[in-house]
Design a protein around this motif. Structure first.
Motif, PDB file in Angstrom:
ATOM      1  N   ASN A   9      34.203  36.993  46.577  1.00  0.00           N
ATOM      2  CA  ASN A   9      35.043  36.834  47.748  1.00  0.00           C
ATOM      3  C   ASN A   9      36.667  37.340  47.361  1.00  0.00           C
ATOM      4  OD1 ASN A   9      36.347  36.333  50.054  1.00  0.00           O
ATOM      5  ND2 ASN A   9      36.560  34.084  49.676  1.00  0.00           N
ATOM      6  N   ILE A  10      36.634  38.434  46.611  1.00  0.00           N
ATOM      7  CA  ILE A  10      37.698  39.034  46.018  1.00  0.00           C
ATOM      8  C   ILE A  10      37.720  40.599  45.917  1.00  0.00           C
ATOM      9  CG2 ILE A  10      36.775  39.100  43.382  1.00  0.00           C
ATOM     10  CD1 ILE A  10      39.433  37.459  43.003  1.00  0.00           C
ATOM     11  N   ARG A  11      38.809  40.931  46.057  1.00  0.00           N
ATOM     12  CA  ARG A  11      38.985  42.261  45.692  1.00  0.00           C
ATOM     13  C   ARG A  11      39.336  42.793  44.323  1.00  0.00           C
ATOM     14  NH1 ARG A  11      38.050  46.380  48.202  1.00  0.00           N
ATOM     15  NH2 ARG A  11      38.827  48.512  48.001  1.00  0.00           N
ATOM     16  N   LEU A  12      38.580  43.337  43.494  1.00  0.00           N
ATOM     17  CA  LEU A  12      38.653  43.550  42.057  1.00  0.00           C
ATOM     18  C   LEU A  12      39.936  44.738  42.024  1.00  0.00           C
ATOM     19  CD1 LEU A  12      35.148  43.888  40.970  1.00  0.00           C
ATOM     20  CD2 LEU A  12      36.581  42.040  40.405  1.00  0.00           C
ATOM     21  N   ILE A  72      49.530  40.566  36.490  1.00  0.00           N
ATOM     22  CA  ILE A  72      49.563  38.924  36.559  1.00  0.00           C
ATOM     23  C   ILE A  72      49.469  38.874  38.301  1.00  0.00           C
ATOM     24  CG2 ILE A  72      50.694  36.781  36.343  1.00  0.00           C
ATOM     25  CD1 ILE A  72      52.678  38.425  34.382  1.00  0.00           C
ATOM     26  N   PHE A  73      48.383  38.166  38.402  1.00  0.00           N
ATOM     27  CA  PHE A  73      47.801  38.329  39.917  1.00  0.00           C
ATOM     28  C   PHE A  73      49.049  37.206  40.739  1.00  0.00           C
ATOM     29  CE2 PHE A  73      44.183  39.926  38.253  1.00  0.00           C
ATOM     30  CZ  PHE A  73      44.095  41.031  38.805  1.00  0.00           C
ATOM     31  N   ARG A  74      49.110  37.623  42.079  1.00  0.00           N
ATOM     32  CA  ARG A  74      49.996  36.990  42.945  1.00  0.00           C
ATOM     33  C   ARG A  74      50.066  35.237  42.798  1.00  0.00           C
ATOM     34  NH1 ARG A  74      50.849  37.111  48.750  1.00  0.00           N
ATOM     35  NH2 ARG A  74      48.881  38.253  48.868  1.00  0.00           N
ATOM     36  N   PRO A 129      47.583  34.799  29.795  1.00  0.00           N
ATOM     37  CA  PRO A 129      47.246  33.996  31.130  1.00  0.00           C
ATOM     38  C   PRO A 129      47.279  34.467  32.643  1.00  0.00           C
ATOM     39  CG  PRO A 129      49.271  33.319  30.034  1.00  0.00           C
ATOM     40  CD  PRO A 129      48.813  34.414  29.294  1.00  0.00           C
ATOM     41  N   GLY A 130      46.465  34.243  33.467  1.00  0.00           N
ATOM     42  CA  GLY A 130      46.741  34.700  34.805  1.00  0.00           C
ATOM     43  C   GLY A 130      46.513  36.199  34.789  1.00  0.00           C
ATOM     44  N   THR A 131      45.815  36.679  33.997  1.00  0.00           N
ATOM     45  CA  THR A 131      45.424  38.062  34.465  1.00  0.00           C
ATOM     46  C   THR A 131      44.130  38.404  34.619  1.00  0.00           C
ATOM     47  OG1 THR A 131      45.053  38.367  31.866  1.00  0.00           O
ATOM     48  CG2 THR A 131      47.141  38.961  32.395  1.00  0.00           C
ATOM     49  N   GLY A 132      43.428  37.273  35.104  1.00  0.00           N
ATOM     50  CA  GLY A 132      41.960  37.499  35.679  1.00  0.00           C
ATOM     51  C   GLY A 132      41.108  37.595  34.738  1.00  0.00           C
ATOM     52  N   LYS A 133      40.946  36.906  33.553  1.00  0.00           N
ATOM     53  CA  LYS A 133      39.855  37.027  32.577  1.00  0.00           C
ATOM     54  C   LYS A 133      38.726  36.244  33.146  1.00  0.00           C
ATOM     55  CE  LYS A 133      42.136  35.441  29.118  1.00  0.00           C
ATOM     56  NZ  LYS A 133      43.439  35.301  29.892  1.00  0.00           N
ATOM     57  N   THR A 134      39.213  35.225  33.538  1.00  0.00           N
ATOM     58  CA  THR A 134      37.961  34.318  34.211  1.00  0.00           C
ATOM     59  C   THR A 134      37.360  34.804  35.413  1.00  0.00           C
ATOM     60  OG1 THR A 134      39.297  32.434  33.448  1.00  0.00           O
ATOM     61  CG2 THR A 134      37.448  31.910  35.014  1.00  0.00           C
ATOM     62  N   THR A 135      38.098  35.411  36.232  1.00  0.00           N
ATOM     63  CA  THR A 135      37.631  36.128  37.550  1.00  0.00           C
ATOM     64  C   THR A 135      36.752  37.379  37.163  1.00  0.00           C
ATOM     65  OG1 THR A 135      39.568  35.627  38.520  1.00  0.00           O
ATOM     66  CG2 THR A 135      38.215  36.897  39.665  1.00  0.00           C
ATOM     67  N   THR A 136      36.958  37.906  36.207  1.00  0.00           N
ATOM     68  CA  THR A 136      36.201  39.064  35.577  1.00  0.00           C
ATOM     69  C   THR A 136      34.932  38.620  35.029  1.00  0.00           C
ATOM     70  OG1 THR A 136      38.404  40.285  35.130  1.00  0.00           O
ATOM     71  CG2 THR A 136      36.238  41.218  34.079  1.00  0.00           C
ATOM     72  N   ARG A 196      41.783  47.198  36.541  1.00  0.00           N
ATOM     73  CA  ARG A 196      41.033  47.082  35.292  1.00  0.00           C
ATOM     74  C   ARG A 196      39.953  46.128  35.416  1.00  0.00           C
ATOM     75  NH1 ARG A 196      45.581  48.171  31.579  1.00  0.00           N
ATOM     76  NH2 ARG A 196      45.919  50.171  31.875  1.00  0.00           N
ATOM     77  N   GLN A 197      39.917  45.360  36.234  1.00  0.00           N
ATOM     78  CA  GLN A 197      38.511  44.398  36.304  1.00  0.00           C
ATOM     79  C   GLN A 197      37.395  45.181  36.519  1.00  0.00           C
ATOM     80  OE1 GLN A 197      40.455  41.764  39.042  1.00  0.00           O
ATOM     81  NE2 GLN A 197      40.480  40.144  37.776  1.00  0.00           N
ATOM     82  N   ARG A 198      37.591  46.162  37.405  1.00  0.00           N
ATOM     83  CA  ARG A 198      36.500  47.085  37.914  1.00  0.00           C
ATOM     84  C   ARG A 198      36.217  48.012  36.512  1.00  0.00           C
ATOM     85  NH1 ARG A 198      35.651  50.437  43.181  1.00  0.00           N
ATOM     86  NH2 ARG A 198      34.549  52.028  42.267  1.00  0.00           N
TER      87      ARG A 198
END
Ligand SMILES: Nc1ncnc2c1ncn2[C@@H]1O[C@H](COP(=O)(O)OP(=O)(O)OP(=O)(O)O)[C@@H](O)[C@H]1O
Length: 733
Positions: free
Chosen positions: A317-320, A479-481, A343-350, A323-325
């Protein structure tokens, strides 16, 4: 010189580094406690001492007895015996039990313990099992008396004596006479300084080969304690000659002897001579080699299409982001991949997206992190099982502090993909064990923030892998919104770039309170923890608020803050039992941290817990919550040394943990600790609120000071060498 005899009632101060102790002692014919000061080896409350020294007058503390020589003797009075037993020297007896036993046998207690221990069965609470424990421990105590007496002639206390005895049994004295420096190598808990102290007292020559070898080795070990994987030869000789107060010349000979014994390895490469402890040398070499093999021997690259990415996005449920892609594409293609970002750059989401991807490929994934708390966070954020690296590798503990892993080269992990988070905390030895257990063909994904403080153990593994430029790296820098909403995250990035943070923005989470003097900083921190922050955000002072400090000593150092916060948040009360150990008091309800790995109890350096009770036999029960359960762990006698109060933590100890609220003092009274990566690491520990208390000048100095000590290591060079040799060998990799 004056001679006094007395019982240690209280230890007011104890310096672990040099043994300097301030103790309160009752002496015969004197109603008041006297204050004794001097160098003792691990004094215990209850010990009976014969002291020789002189009275001095201190301008603040008044009369003090300065101890030149001391000797431990067996207590003769009822009170002395009770204190002695209560000190924890005998397993199974603590203060409460000591009272019961002495009540029953009075002055004859020690005689009963020696000659008719079965009489103890009449004491409530002592059954057959406990009796066995007590008699074994007491007779061991008696056996150690000879060696203790021998050692006391040289000013060494019972604690060290027990350690020596446990190691060498009846050979103790013989070995001490031959070469006391063996202790530094062979007795767990005794270092070079103690061995040197004994040796000097025994009249060993300052430039004896034994001393020079032990001193040199100690200098290499010390370098490792400071995080270095090796030490350049010249620097090492300089340090060792200072430490030992000898010229460099005789050290060269000792050096060759150590090299011959293979205790150390000298590498003559890259135009220099570098000295390693053998284990670090072989670990570093092996890490480079195995990284190369994993990178080169990957099973088939996995196919990845736009459709695959779409499916992952749908599931997560996310648009990568780009860099995540890229991270997912590279993970599909390569054997080893590093993903790094603040922090907050999407490591966990990746990581979540990678889990989804590998699930679709029907590959088995293991998630791991270097600490229990970091593993727990992985479980919470991904919903998938995660383990500490130690647990993943099925560690086994040996008595002398050594360890072996069930998973290794011969029996590797059967997962196809290993994802490790908080990689900045992994040192060279653990990395070596990890890589030995990853089978060639499997994928290794290393995730972390390279700008956090490096590992406590030696090496800058993550940083050096990235610097080698041979292993694919994805740097997440957006850094994501959602994360931008947090001033903690925005400011962490600003600090990392050397900019001053935005402070005190209304309705935000990053606060700075200007306070000039350390005593006022201390007061402010106490007040905030107890009243202001709990009122402000409904935060629980014990559960939610964590004080983190860069300093060990001083008014706002770890020790003093812990002392004051303990008194404030968990004050003494008749309802709460206490356990006194050396200068520390542990109380029911205290917040504590495990400060070394204990593989038997399965608690690890950095685990936080609460003392839930102290039972009638003075066993301290601590509850630790890990990802899966709350667990109670018991500490008895000297085991309590593995715990420290955790109301305040050093920045290093806070690594890998997160807390809803962090409060940190920042003052120019400790200039050396004002470092950018310390501040950055502390700030990134906070999730909901951070408050810095101190001066803007100190904050500015910390932000501008980017000269964190460079650790000596050659991992990066070795990785480059592995890859270039491979090309050289067969023209391609
Ligand atoms: N592609 C994306 N699009 C939108 N938001 C995203 C994206 N990736 C991550 N986020 C959001 O950004 C925030 C930070 O992401 P995440 O927790 O993965 O970062 P992190 O690097 O692990 O942070 P930390 O190190 O602080 O734990 C989260 O709120 C997450 O939902």
């Amino acid at each position: 010189m004056i001679e006094l005899e007395g019982v240690v009632e209280r230890i007011t101060y104890y310096n672990e580094e040099n043994g300097f102790t301030v103790a309160k002692i009752t002496v015969k014919d004197n109603d008041d406690l006297i204050t004794a000061i001097g160098y003792f080896h691990c004094l215990e409350v209850g010990e009976v001492l014969k002291l020789r020294g002189n009275w001095t007058i201190h301008k603040d503390y008044g009369h003090q007895f300065k101890v030149e020589f001391y000797e431990t003797i067996m207590p003769a009075t009822v009170r002395g015996i009770e204190n002695y037993l209560a000190s924890g020297v005998i397993r199974g007896i603590g203060p409460t039990m000591a009272k019961k036993i002495v009540k029953e046998f009075g002055e004859k207690t020690l005689e009963v313990l020696s000659n008719s221990p079965e009489k103890l069965l009449s004491v409530p609470g002592i059954g057959e099992k406990k009796l066995k424990m007590i008699t074994e421990s007491y007779s061991q105590q008696q056996e150690t008396r000879d060696i203790m007496l021998f050692l006391q002639e040289y000013g060494i206390g019972p604690n060290v004596a027990v350690k020596i005895y446990k190691n060498y049994k009846e050979k103790s004295i013989q070995i001490l006479k031959q070469n006391p420096y063996r202790l530094a190598d062979e007795v767990y808990g005794i270092g070079f300084k103690t061995a040197d102290y004994i040796a000097q007292k025994m009249g060993m020559e300052r430039d004896s080969m034994e001393r020079l070898c032990a001193g040199l080795k100690y200098a290499v070990v010390k370098a490792a304690d400071e995080g270095h994987v090796f030490m350049p030869l010249e620097e090492l000789l300089y340090k060792a000659s200072e430490l030992l107060s000898v010229e460099k010349e005789p050290l060269n000979q000792a050096f060759l002897a150590l090299e011959e014994k293979k205790d150390i390895v000298v590498e003559r490469a890259w135009g220099r001579e570098d000295v390693y402890l053998a284990a670090f040398y072989y670990s570093e070499k092996a890490v480079a080699r195995r990284l190369f093999l994993l990178a080169a021997m990957i099973d088939e690259p996995l196919e990845i299409t736009d459709e695959t990415i779409n499916e992952i996005e749908k599931c997560c449920n996310i648009r990568l982001a780009k860099r995540q892609r890229e991270a997912i594409e590279k993970a599909a293609q390569h054997g080893v991949l590093v993903i790094t970002g603040g922090p907050g750059t999407g490591k966990t989401t990746t990581i979540q997206s990678l889990l989804e991807f590998f699930k679709k490929q029907e590959l088995k994934v293991a998630l791991a992190a270097p600490t229990g708390r970091a593993a727990k966070r992985m479980v919470e954020t991904t919903g998938v099982e995660a383990k500490t690296i130690h647990r993943l590798l099925e560690y086994n503990a040996y008595e002398q502090g050594g360890m072996a892993f069930g998973k290794n080269q011969d029996d590797p992990l059967d997962e196809d993909v290993i994802i490790v988070d908080e990689m900045s905390m992994v040192d060279i030895i653990l990395m070596h064990h990890l890589l030995s257990a990853v089978r060639p063909g499997a994928r290794l994904i290393l995730v972390g923030d390279k700008d956090q403080l490096p590992s406590v153990g030696p090496g800058s593994v993550l940083r050096e892998i990235i610097e080698s430029d041979k292993i694919p790296v994805v740097v997440l820098d957006e850094i994501f919104r959602q994360a931008q909403e947090s001033m903690i995250i925005v400011n962490a990035h600003r600090i990392n770039k050397g900019y001053f943070p935005y402070i005190n923005v209304k309705d935000k989470d990053f606060f700075f309170e200007q306070v000039l003097l350390p005593e006022d900083i201390l007061e402010t921190i106490l007040e905030m923890t107890k009243n202001r922050l709990p009122n402000y955000g409904d935060f629980d002072p014990l559960e939610d608020i964590q004080v983190i400090t860069p300093m060990k000593k001083g008014l706002v150092g770890v020790a003093n803050l812990n002392d004051k916060l303990q008194f404030l948040l968990n004050p003494p009360s008749r309802r709460k039992k206490e356990y006194h150990y050396r200068a520390c008091v542990f109380r029911e309800g205290d917040k504590v941290m495990q400060i070394k790995n204990n593989y038997d109890k399965e608690v690890f350096n950095g685990d936080l817990g609460r003392i839930v009770r102290i039972d009638d036999e003075d066993v301290v029960i601590v509850s630790f919550a890990d990802a899966w359960q709350e667990r109670e762990v018991a500490y008895q006698g000297q085991e309590i040394e593995e715990l420290s109060l955790a109301y305040a933590l050093s920045v290093h100890k806070s690594q890998g943990s997160e807390f809803p609220v962090v409060i940190m003092p920042i003052t120019t009274s400790h200039y050396v600790m004002l470092q950018r990566n310390l501040l950055y690491t502390a700030v990134t520990r906070a999730k909901k609120l951070i408050v810095l208390v101190g001066t803007k000048q100190a904050l500015t100095i910390a932000i501008q000071n980017n000269r964190s000590l460079r650790r000596y290591g050659h991992l990066s060079d070795r990785i480059i060498d592995e890859f270039s040799q491979a090309i050289f060998r067969d023209g391609s990799i």
